[in-house]
Design an enzyme around this catalytic site. Structure first.
Site, short mmCIF file in Angstrom:
data_model
loop_
_atom_site.label_atom_id
_atom_site.label_comp_id
_atom_site.label_asym_id
_atom_site.label_seq_id
_atom_site.Cartn_x
_atom_site.Cartn_y
_atom_site.Cartn_z
CG HIS A 221 -2.20 -0.92 0.76
ND1 HIS A 221 -2.27 -2.23 1.17
CD2 HIS A 221 -3.25 -0.71 -0.05
CE1 HIS A 221 -3.36 -2.77 0.66
NE2 HIS A 221 -3.98 -1.88 -0.09
CD GLU A 462 -10.07 -7.58 -1.64
OE1 GLU A 462 -9.15 -6.98 -2.18
OE2 GLU A 462 -10.68 -7.13 -0.66
CG ASP A 486 -5.74 -8.22 -1.05
OD1 ASP A 486 -4.67 -8.48 -0.48
OD2 ASP A 486 -6.38 -7.19 -0.83
CB CYS A 533 -10.49 -1.71 -8.43
SG CYS A 533 -10.76 -2.83 -7.07
C1 PEP Z 1 -6.86 -5.24 -4.44
O1 PEP Z 1 -6.68 -6.07 -3.54
O2 PEP Z 1 -6.61 -5.47 -5.64
C2 PEP Z 1 -7.41 -3.92 -4.13
C3 PEP Z 1 -7.76 -3.09 -5.07
O3 PEP Z 1 -7.48 -3.56 -2.82
P1 PEP Z 1 -6.20 -3.17 -1.92
O4 PEP Z 1 -5.02 -3.01 -2.84
O5 PEP Z 1 -6.53 -1.91 -1.22
O6 PEP Z 1 -6.07 -4.34 -1.02
MG MG Z 2 -7.52 -5.77 -1.61
#
Ligand code: PEP
Ligand code: MG
Length: 617
Positions: A221, A462, A486, A533
């Site tokens: 992140h 995910e 994920d 996403c």
């Molecule tokens: C993902 O897991 O692809 C996602 C968009 O959520 P995050 O990256 O915030 O876990």
């Molecule tokens: Mg995620």
């Protein structure tokens, strides 16, 4: 863009002309590119210290004259830590968090104020003539040894508290507390051992030209935040931290994943030119930002932005976003000691929805946990990504969900808000969340507070278990959004933040592609759309895969939108489908990957080496 110029210089001796002072030798380091762009400037080290064992041979004797200064340094760190904890406790009390959390902070405060601790550390400084830092390390290591030999599990656990507190004191002593990040006065290139997502969220874009950290990967992140904040960044950069001193001249190449320490004039010129070309290319890309994201054979996709806070909607539109496909709301919680109230969230969501002028805004309910910790969650888990994360927090903090949903329902009356749930693993979890939404609606009805009765709800796919029962989930919700970051980590058992195994993090693994294909099929059979996403949506080489698998929407960091739009507009869906079909066949995935890259080289040659930065490392 060629790598050759910096590499050529890096191998050179770095000798300066006879009249110039001797220059430090240029050195090139390779890491993982995670946020595009070039940063040039003076280095600033940021490294949080931890209590560690010290061998007798590592003890450094300090001169007599320094002894009392070290005692002073220790007391001043104690007083800073006391203030830090007292203010945190105060904020928590005002924020109405549970008593356990404030109890922990109060217990920490008692440790900081403990006279035995003070006397032990000061005794070691004076008796052994060592620095406050070494004396604290020795004292705490001794306490930890005593704790670990205890039988009582309760007392054993107290060792964690002592260590936490001691780390705080240590960082206040070495000047490396998080306030360092907030109080930078001049622009710097940050070189850190680690930056947590909450550290990264504190960075001031004007002061931090770029950063490099030792661990991490493209989907951790901190990397995702760097892209969103448009801060060039390279992660997985081993060996650099110890070689850098504050003020050293340094360049970060966020496209190629390189860091150049002590760059020569020739290298600096090369990068100045590269920055100018980058600007031109970006300007060029923006010319198409208002045109439809449609393939040459007429397949129309929606392109949306991933955001992590209030974002300038005008900028999002000018970059080509057709809505917000993922709002990571956990950042509302992360650097705040207080849980954001319903009113605060309502205000933020409403503002975002109104500013997006009728385009969708997908609010993802909080996804705290994994590598994103909030101040009120103080878990120490062996496997945080498999532990208390996102919807799993609701058992312990039942009000977070309802507060968030009520705020979103109310804000949805002012714009096109949708809500989606992350980390859902099974139907009972999903059903429970849907029931809670109904409860919130009933409450608002009773309270006569206006809200959107028809708020659209989605689920993030995910976790492999969710993809495998996507057909059941599709009957319950209005849309899917695939979180590939994920999904890849959980399918392949590869920690998305661990640079050591990043070569195993393979978005094109057939298992991952099959799960995406299943999800799309289940969604379409049930008449609901499916977005991606995760970072895969922003990697040009995977766009043909996702189009070929039939995804309807791609949502990504704003900085990637213009490039991805151009990729879509220059390829055919039929070619993408052929690539996806091949990728799903045993033994042909690598071939499909090569074909996707060739397709890109033909379709967008200018982009391939500049904007493109691979998702797999
Ligand atoms: C993902 O897991 O692809 C996602 C968009 O959520 P995050 O990256 O915030 O876990
Ligand atoms: Mg995620």
């Amino acid at each position: 863009m060629s790598k050759s110029v910096p590499e050529k210089n890096a191998r050179s001796s770095g000798s300066a002309g006879s009249r110039r002072p001797p220059q430090k030798k240029e050195v090139l380091f390779h890491g993982i590119p995670v946020s595009p762009g070039i940063a040039m400037g003076p280095a600033r080290r940021f490294g949080q210290s931890e209590i560690h064992a010290i061998k007798p041979s590592e003890l450094k004797r300090i001169p007599d004259s320094q002894v009392e200064q070290e005692v002073e340094l220790f007391y001043s760190a104690i007083s800073k830590t006391e203030k830090e904890l007292a203010s945190l406790t105060d904020k928590m009390n005002k924020g109405g968090v549970d008593e356990n959390t404030t109890d922990i902070l109060e217990a920490h405060l008692l440790i900081v104020q403990d006279k035995v601790l003070h006397n032990d550390v000061i005794g070691r400084i004076r008796k052994n003539h060592i620095s406050a830092e070494q004396a604290l390390n020795l004292t705490i290591r001794h306490y930890l040894d005593v704790f670990s030999s205890m039988k009582d599990p309760y007392l054993k656990e107290r060792a964690d508290d002592v260590k936490d507190v001691a780390n705080r004191i240590l960082n206040n002593m070495t000047g490396m507390s998080r306030s360092t990040l907030e109080s930078l006065t001049d622009p710097v290139v940050l070189v850190a051992k680690d930056l947590t997502p909450s550290d990264t969220a504190l960075l001031d874009r004007k002061k931090v030209l770029g950063f490099s950290i030792e661990n991490g990967s493209r989907t951790c992140h901190s990397a995702i935040l760097a892209r969103s904040m448009k801060i060039p960044a390279v992660v997985g950069m081993q060996r650099l931290y110890d070689k850098v001193q504050d003020g050293d001249s340094i360049i970060i190449d966020g496209y190629l994943g390189m860091v150049i320490l002590h760059p020569e004039e020739e290298t600096r010129d090369f990068y100045r030119e590269k920055m100018a070309r980058e600007k031109e290319l970006y300007f060029d890309l923006l010319k198409e930002s208002r045109l439809a994201a449609e393939t040459l054979d007429g397949y129309r996709l929606k392109i949306a932005a991933n955001v992590d806070g209030l974002q300038d909607a005008g900028e999002l539109f000018s970059l080509g976003a057709e809505g917000i496909g993922l709002y990571r709301t956990e950042y509302l919680y992360m650097n705040s000691a207080m849980m954001p109230s319903e009113e605060v969230q309502f205000g933020v969501y409403r503002k975002l929805a109104e500013s997006m002028k009728g385009e969708d805004v997908v609010i993802r309910t909080q996804d705290i946990g994994g590598d994103k910790n909030a101040l009120f969650t103080s878990y120490h888990e062996a496997n945080p990504f498999l532990g208390m994360r996102a919807v799993r927090l609701y058992g312990e903090y039942p009000n977070i969900f309802k507060t968030q949903i009520r705020a979103a329902l109310r804000a949805a009356a002012f714009g096109c808000i949708r809500v989606m749930f992350p980390m859902v693993t099974c139907m009972s979890e999903l059903n429970h969340l849907l029931e809670l939404v109904e409860t919130c609606k009933n409450e608002l009805r009773k309270e006569k507070i206006p809200f959107d009765e028809h708020l659209k709800l989605g689920v993030m796919i995910e976790i492999p278990s969710a993809a495998l029962i996507a057909d059941e989930m599709a009957k319950k919700v209005d849309f899917f959004s695939i979180g590939t970051n994920d999904l890849i980590q959980y399918t392949l058992a590869v920690d998305r933040t661990n640079e050591r195994i990043s070569s195993l993090y393979d978005p094109a693994h057939r298992a991952v592609l099959r799960l995406i294909a299943m999800t799309v099929e289940a969604a379409h059979e049930n008449g609901i759309p499916v977005a991606v996403c995760g970072e895969m949506a922003a990697a040009p080489e995977f766009v043909p895969f996702l189009i070929g698998l039939g995804v309807d929407e791609l949502s990504m960091s704003p900085v990637s939108i213009a490039a991805i739009r151009k990729v879509i507009r220059r390829i055919r869906r039929s070619d993408a489908e052929a690539i996806a079909r091949k990728a799903l066949k045993e033994g042909q995935t690598a071939d499909a990957m090569r074909e996707a890259r060739k397709l890109l080289e033909r379709a967008v040659p200018d982009l391939v080496n500049v904007i493109s930065h691979k998702i797999e490392q």
